[in-house]
Design an enzyme around this catalytic site. Structure first.
Site, short mmCIF file in Angstrom:
data_model
loop_
_atom_site.label_atom_id
_atom_site.label_comp_id
_atom_site.label_asym_id
_atom_site.label_seq_id
_atom_site.Cartn_x
_atom_site.Cartn_y
_atom_site.Cartn_z
N HIS A 12 0.87 -1.18 0.00
CA HIS A 12 0.00 0.00 0.00
C HIS A 12 0.91 1.22 0.00
CE1 HIS A 12 -3.15 -2.85 1.83
NE2 HIS A 12 -3.46 -2.62 0.57
N HIS A 103 2.87 -3.48 6.70
CA HIS A 103 1.77 -2.52 6.54
C HIS A 103 1.67 -1.62 7.75
CE1 HIS A 103 -0.26 -4.50 3.04
NE2 HIS A 103 0.53 -5.48 3.45
N GLU A 163 1.59 -5.33 10.92
CA GLU A 163 0.57 -4.28 10.78
C GLU A 163 0.67 -3.39 12.01
OE1 GLU A 163 -1.81 -2.39 8.79
OE2 GLU A 163 -2.52 -4.37 8.15
N TYR A 272 -10.64 1.52 4.72
CA TYR A 272 -11.84 0.72 4.50
C TYR A 272 -13.07 1.60 4.28
CZ TYR A 272 -8.87 -3.08 6.23
OH TYR A 272 -7.85 -3.98 6.40
ZN LIG Z 1 -1.74 -2.03 4.16
#
Ligand SMILES: [Zn+2]
Length: 287
Positions: A12, A103, A163, A272
């Protein structure tokens, strides 16, 4: 034996801690204590990184299901996924023993290790990381077989994700960077111990096991009717029982959780937004 490790940032393009860690290790080398390991550091979605966006057309980290990899790619990230699958895979036949995809999240999840299966390797890894970093969270997403996951890390023979949050998109926070690096080093310490057959006997550790995503209450027109309740905001991985508030509707009414006790995470994750996902739920278990 974990012979080949690939560490990925920038899946990302606006999640900066993994991008910066990979850049630093590319420039200055992986810390010397890990020189004995074969580690490849890689930035996966350069176009998204350059534009400081999560993705250009579609989410790269949702492109790696067997079905999507089998069909003609329809967008930039699908083409990139096919290229990475050629380079590192194909999925199911990869030479990468451990693929670590880094991430970060806008949710207050701290340092979270996401594993896709609870076999002996991943169980030992989870216990080891938890022992090295007691503040870390272990999230098990084994609701489907690892190969069925759409994640980039699922190309590797074993794939895991780091994460870390909360960190706004496109922003690099030193505290989040530090947690990211410490978790990466804890994983590499484990691999060294695993390869030399010297992983200590460790007691079971607490983990969170993913159940489902919960969407915001929506009108018939698809407009949101509520926001995350302030009592839930920033309380990732804290238990929520029936009757406790999770949403605050725009007319000021709290909406409460109904059902078994859950451990919400990815609470109010900015990425999201389009999916209207408010948070994910988990149960607490021991691994
Ligand atoms: Zn991510």
């Amino acid at each position: 034996m974990i012979a080949n490790i690939t560490i990925v940032g920038g899946t990302h393009g606006n999640e900066t801690s993994g991008i910066q860690l990979v850049r630093n290790w590319q420039q200055f080398g992986v810390p010397s204590a890990y020189k004995g390991l074969s580690i490849d550091c890689y930035l996966s979605n350069m176009a998204a990184i350059d534009a400081n966006v999560r993705f250009v057309e579609e989410d790269l980290n949702r492109q790696f299901t067997p079905a999507l990899l089998a069909r003609q790619p329809q967008c930039q990230e699908a083409r990139l996924a096919h290229a990475l699958n050629q380079q590192w895979g194909p999925k199911g036949e990869s030479d990468i023993d451990l693929l670590i995809d880094i991430h970060n999240t806008t949710s207050a999840m701290g340092a979270t290790l996401i594993i896709l299966q609870a076999d002996e390797f991943h169980t030992q890894l989870a216990r080891y990381v938890k022992q090295q970093m007691p503040e870390a969270n272990i999230l098990v997403e084994d609701e489907k077989p690892p190969a069925e996951h759409a994640y980039l890390c699922s190309i590797g023979k074993r794939g895991i994700m780091i994460e870390v949050g909360a960190q706004p998109q496109g922003v690099l926070r030193a505290d989040v960077y530090d947690l990211t690096e410490r978790m990466a080093l804890a994983i590499l310490d484990f691999v060294k111990a695993y390869n030399s057959d010297s992983v200590p006997e460790l007691p079971p550790c607490d983990v969170f096991r993913f159940i489902e995503n919960i969407t915001f209450p929506l009108s018939e027109d698809g407009e949101r009717l509520a926001m995350i309740h302030p009592a839930l905001q920033d309380n990732d991985f804290a238990p929520v029982s029936a009757g406790e508030p999770v949403f605050l509707s725009f007319d000021g009414q709290p909406q409460t959780w109904q059902g078994e006790t859950i451990y919400p995470h990815f609470i109010n994750e900015a990425a999201y937004h389009k999916l209207h996902v408010a948070f994910a739920t988990a149960t607490k278990a021991q691994l």
